[in-house]
Enzyme design. Sequence first.
Site, PDB file in Angstrom:
ATOM      1  N   HIS A   1       0.862  -1.181   0.000  1.00  0.00           N
ATOM      2  CA  HIS A   1       0.000   0.000   0.000  1.00  0.00           C
ATOM      3  C   HIS A   1       0.900   1.233   0.000  1.00  0.00           C
ATOM      4  O   HIS A   1       1.951   1.241   0.651  1.00  0.00           O
ATOM      5  CB  HIS A   1      -0.886  -0.007   1.248  1.00  0.00           C
ATOM      6  CG  HIS A   1      -1.994   1.001   1.213  1.00  0.00           C
ATOM      7  ND1 HIS A   1      -1.796   2.348   1.426  1.00  0.00           N
ATOM      8  CD2 HIS A   1      -3.326   0.845   0.983  1.00  0.00           C
ATOM      9  CE1 HIS A   1      -2.949   2.991   1.338  1.00  0.00           C
ATOM     10  NE2 HIS A   1      -3.895   2.104   1.068  1.00  0.00           N
ATOM     11  N   PRO A   2       0.529   2.296  -0.708  1.00  0.00           N
ATOM     12  CA  PRO A   2       1.425   3.467  -0.758  1.00  0.00           C
ATOM     13  C   PRO A   2       1.500   4.256   0.538  1.00  0.00           C
ATOM     14  O   PRO A   2       2.433   5.047   0.720  1.00  0.00           O
ATOM     15  CB  PRO A   2       0.816   4.314  -1.887  1.00  0.00           C
ATOM     16  CG  PRO A   2      -0.619   3.900  -1.935  1.00  0.00           C
ATOM     17  CD  PRO A   2      -0.630   2.448  -1.594  1.00  0.00           C
TER      18      PRO A   2
END
Length: 400
Positions: A236-237
Amino acid sequence: MTPIPPNESAGPLDGIRVIDLTHMLSGPYCTWLLGALGADVIKVERPSSGDFTRIVEPMLEDESLYFMSVNRNKRSLTLNLKDPRGKELLLKLAKGADVLVENNRAGVMVRLGLGKEDLAKVNPRLVYASISGFGQSGPYQHRAAFDVVVQALSGMMSVTGEPGGGPCRVGTSIGDIGASLFATIGILSALQKRHVTGHGDAVDVSMLDCQLALLENAVARTLNTDELPRALGSRHPLIAPFQAFATADRPLAVCVDTNEQWERLCRAMGLEHLLHDPRFTTGSRRNANHGELEPILKAGFSSRTREEWLQLFDEFDVPSSPINSVAEALEDPQVRHREMVVEVPPGSGRRFVDVPIRMPGSIRPSASPAPRLGEHNRGILAELGLGDSEIDQLEREQVI
């Protein structure tokens, strides 16, 4: 109220008639949903060959699985819309319809004399939904578009795949299906608005627009920060750890979104010392120092099998999951409990995914199989008042 085909259960859209002038996936998926919710969906196809996907392999008993999957809950009517008589029959059908859905290039329906304004003359209450690659306006409006085109153009492929790898398409046709879902929402909203205004709106859905909407956070970060979103694999960023990890045998996925979950993860893994490490005390710090955190977690995960970790994480309430194949997912006990696989028709051995909507107090409509080409010609034309001799003549002259 328009008639529902015999032997169909009532559903939330009972009494709504939909003219389906779609093909391939972005339109048929939308009308499949409407039909599954109880609408009477009449799929209008070319007399000679019908929907392009009728010949897409693999085949099951001479029928395309692709076509059968997204054309359930529909009736098939063949019409040559380039013949004035075919066009007249469609206009007659439109008089008693509630919704028309089409997914041609912009301008095609207008050239056929079957655009929104044309049909509004015979039925001002008709909701007219158009799904296209780029919408009904703009410099690209007349271009053809397919799933990979809009995934590429929107930036979706640039944020999909492993770091440093080449551009990667999302593993399902999210360009088509995303547009179908937004179109369905638009249609239902337009039907609700019609209760107030008495008029059916035009619903214009662009596949490209929908991809940008689905990119939501990536778009927000691009517009409001100096960050350029990129492919991160399963990561996930903004959240860490939130990704897939290898174990002693098979990989799993872990999501730690809160500090409470982080504490439980560390205790489950015997890594309590990380709770006091200033690099990892908050979610933002864990994400910023992901390069230092990931090797520690990888080493820990390698000490046990996937099932051992999943059992531990279940005990410690850490969000986690096996990384299933599609076949494994379909056999998962939760999926089986929710009855997400249905046999259509019952007893046929043909199995498909069900509609993922449960509505307490509503009757779930029974699924009917995708129709044979022109299977319902006589029944539908009889509903329009045509007699057997008229239908026979239309068949001889290849209007239907």
